[in-house]
Design a protein around this motif. Structure first.
Motif, PDB file in Angstrom:
ATOM      1  N   PRO A 119       0.823  -1.217   0.000  1.00  0.00           N
ATOM      2  CA  PRO A 119       0.000   0.000   0.000  1.00  0.00           C
ATOM      3  C   PRO A 119       0.855   1.264   0.000  1.00  0.00           C
ATOM      4  CG  PRO A 119      -0.728  -1.555   1.686  1.00  0.00           C
ATOM      5  CD  PRO A 119       0.607  -2.033   1.203  1.00  0.00           C
ATOM      6  N   SER A 120       0.332   2.294  -0.620  1.00  0.00           N
ATOM      7  CA  SER A 120       0.957   3.614  -0.625  1.00  0.00           C
ATOM      8  C   SER A 120      -0.164   4.642  -0.544  1.00  0.00           C
ATOM      9  CB  SER A 120       1.798   3.826  -1.879  1.00  0.00           C
ATOM     10  OG  SER A 120       2.308   5.140  -1.926  1.00  0.00           O
ATOM     11  N   GLY A 121      -0.352   5.241   0.637  1.00  0.00           N
ATOM     12  CA  GLY A 121      -1.462   6.162   0.813  1.00  0.00           C
ATOM     13  C   GLY A 121      -2.773   5.467   0.548  1.00  0.00           C
ATOM     14  N   ASN A 122      -3.580   6.028  -0.338  1.00  0.00           N
ATOM     15  CA  ASN A 122      -4.853   5.407  -0.699  1.00  0.00           C
ATOM     16  C   ASN A 122      -4.742   4.557  -1.955  1.00  0.00           C
ATOM     17  OD1 ASN A 122      -4.449   7.459  -2.505  1.00  0.00           O
ATOM     18  ND2 ASN A 122      -6.542   8.275  -2.391  1.00  0.00           N
ATOM     19  N   GLY A 123      -3.522   4.218  -2.341  1.00  0.00           N
ATOM     20  CA  GLY A 123      -3.314   3.392  -3.522  1.00  0.00           C
ATOM     21  C   GLY A 123      -2.290   2.306  -3.263  1.00  0.00           C
ATOM     22  N   ARG A 220       2.617   6.153  -6.603  1.00  0.00           N
ATOM     23  CA  ARG A 220       1.377   5.713  -5.956  1.00  0.00           C
ATOM     24  C   ARG A 220       0.318   5.582  -7.032  1.00  0.00           C
ATOM     25  NH1 ARG A 220      -0.102   9.836  -1.853  1.00  0.00           N
ATOM     26  NH2 ARG A 220       1.517   8.737  -0.650  1.00  0.00           N
ATOM     27  N   THR A 222      -3.541   4.729  -8.046  1.00  0.00           N
ATOM     28  CA  THR A 222      -4.938   4.620  -7.618  1.00  0.00           C
ATOM     29  C   THR A 222      -5.788   4.565  -8.870  1.00  0.00           C
ATOM     30  OG1 THR A 222      -4.456   5.947  -5.669  1.00  0.00           O
ATOM     31  CG2 THR A 222      -6.770   5.642  -6.244  1.00  0.00           C
ATOM     32  N   THR A 229       5.846   9.439  -5.855  1.00  0.00           N
ATOM     33  CA  THR A 229       5.720   9.445  -4.405  1.00  0.00           C
ATOM     34  C   THR A 229       7.032   9.021  -3.774  1.00  0.00           C
ATOM     35  OG1 THR A 229       4.339   8.708  -2.557  1.00  0.00           O
ATOM     36  CG2 THR A 229       4.922   7.048  -4.203  1.00  0.00           C
TER      37      THR A 229
END
Length: 418
Positions: A119-123, A220, A222, A229
């Protein structure tokens, strides 16, 4: 039938300053055409008394049966096993050993296990591994990695190159040049980066580094959108050796001597994990240690001309800045391969070495025509003046240890020893 005599070169990272850069690589086309006739008979070569133990894995240099389009010259292969958290595993053969990069990179279409993404943040995290003339785009995943009897103590980040679940590489990634991974796909099922460094980017890609100073390496993603990132060390491509419970300070690649300049049809050697941690991985008597600088290079002289360079199993030839007296291959006058009328012997004196090493550059076209895969005199041009890439031919008949950073006080950035 081999319709083309394409050979490749995978070179190590271009530089490593306070924030390390990405690994570097290049795929080249050899001069000359194809041949439908089988290669002439030649004995394969192997070590007379190879090491054995749980920290030893067999390494082979040969033509892949699955690769009918290119000759995989000087390509060292091992098998690598990846496992998920539930203990489900898959063994992938024919992964290239690269002592000039860090991290395991597998082609997505070769991996059947649904290994979890990172995972990376919301993605989810993806990587653009940057090479000298291109890039390898793919998603980041977690896997426990086993090579021979050595297993990482926990899952580490690995890359799935050419992952079809991702959209095309972002423009900032594609700007690195050609899609190197797409061109490299026929050569191996992946790249096992076991060089001097633990992470493929290090502090240069972490959040503490201002975005303007980071290489366009991590993204990242999404949905269909991928934006640059940061990636902490725990998320970056990781040298598997650094995560072994023992034998985690480096490795030793041991290949047999190969007839020079003609070569051999194939060669078999060993990759031994750990340096001086067990009786079977002690440095040979008289071996000297050559610490690398912060930029990952060492200095020396070739035939008296000063320069710098590196030692790298991921380069399939010697890549040197030689004068015009050494003939390039034809019919392309700008060919990147050397084709001298007779073998050229060069003297390499590394700084700090008690004695010089001799290497031989032969006629690349003649070697390609044999369709042999172990070519000890294969050489090409260097893109930078006074620069030397001592690739896999330098390993034939000369056990070479690659020491990890932070493991030896006198060599904080790692070292080579032979």
């Amino acid at each position: 039938m081999l319709p083309g005599l394409r050979v490749w070169r995978l070179r190590r990272r271009l530089m490593r300053l306070a924030a390390p850069a990405a690994l570097a690589g290049l795929l080249l086309t050899g001069c000359g055409g194809g041949s439908s006739s089988p290669p002439p008979a030649s004995p394969s070569v192997a070590l007379s008394n190879p090491a054995s133990g749980s920290n030893v894995v067999t390494l082979s240099i040969r033509q892949l049966e699955s690769n009918t389009a290119t000759i995989t010259a000087n390509t060292p292969y091992v098998a690598v096993k990846v496992c998920d958290a539930s203990g489900n595993c898959q063994t992938l053969p024919d992964v290239m050993v690269d002592t000039g990069s860090a991290g395991l990179r597998l082609f997505a279409n070769k991996v059947a296990l649904p290994l979890p993404g990172i995972p990376s943040g919301n993605g989810m995290l993806a990587a653009c591994a940057q090479f000298a003339s291109g890039y390898a785009w793919g998603s980041m995943h977690l896997a426990t990695v086993q090579i021979g009897g050595e297993v990482t103590t926990s899952p580490i980040p690995i890359q799935f190159m050419n992952d079809p679940s991702l959209h095309a590489a972002p423009s900032t990634c594609a700007a690195q040049g050609i899609d190197f991974a797409a061109r490299f796909a026929p050569v191996a099922n992946g790249i096992l980066g076991i060089g001097n460094f633990i992470h493929d980017c290090g502090a240069g890609c972490a959040a503490a580094t201002p975005a303007a100073n980071r290489p366009a390496m991590y993204y990242r993603c999404t949905g269909g959108d991928c934006t640059e990132t940061s990636a902490e060390l725990s998320q970056q491509g990781t040298n598997p050796i650094s995560a072994f419970a023992v034998d985690n300070n480096g490795s030793m690649l041991n290949l047999p001597a190969v007839p020079t300049p003609g070569g051999a049809a194939s060669a078999t050697g060993t990759l031994v994990f750990g340096i001086g941690t067990q009786p079977n991985n002690a440095l040979p008597a008289g071996a000297e240690i050559f610490p690398i600088a912060q930029d990952a290079y060492i200095s020396g002289r070739i035939d008296g001309v000063a320069g710098r360079g590196f030692i790298d199993s991921g380069s399939n030839g010697y890549f040197l800045d030689l004068d015009a007296s050494v003939t390039r291959c034809t019919p392309n006058a700008a060919s990147s391969w050397y084709c001298p009328g007779s073998p050229v012997a060069l003297t390499v004196q590394l700084n700090g070495a008690s004695s010089a090493q001799t290497l031989v550059i032969g006629n690349a076209q003649a070697m390609f025509d044999t369709q042999f895969t172990a070519l000890p005199a294969l050489g090409g041009t260097a893109a930078v003046a006074h620069f030397a890439d001592l690739g896999l031919p330098f390993f034939y008949g000369r056990p070479i240890a690659t020491g990890l950073e932070g493991k030896l006080t006198s060599a904080p950035y790692g070292y080579w020893a032979f």
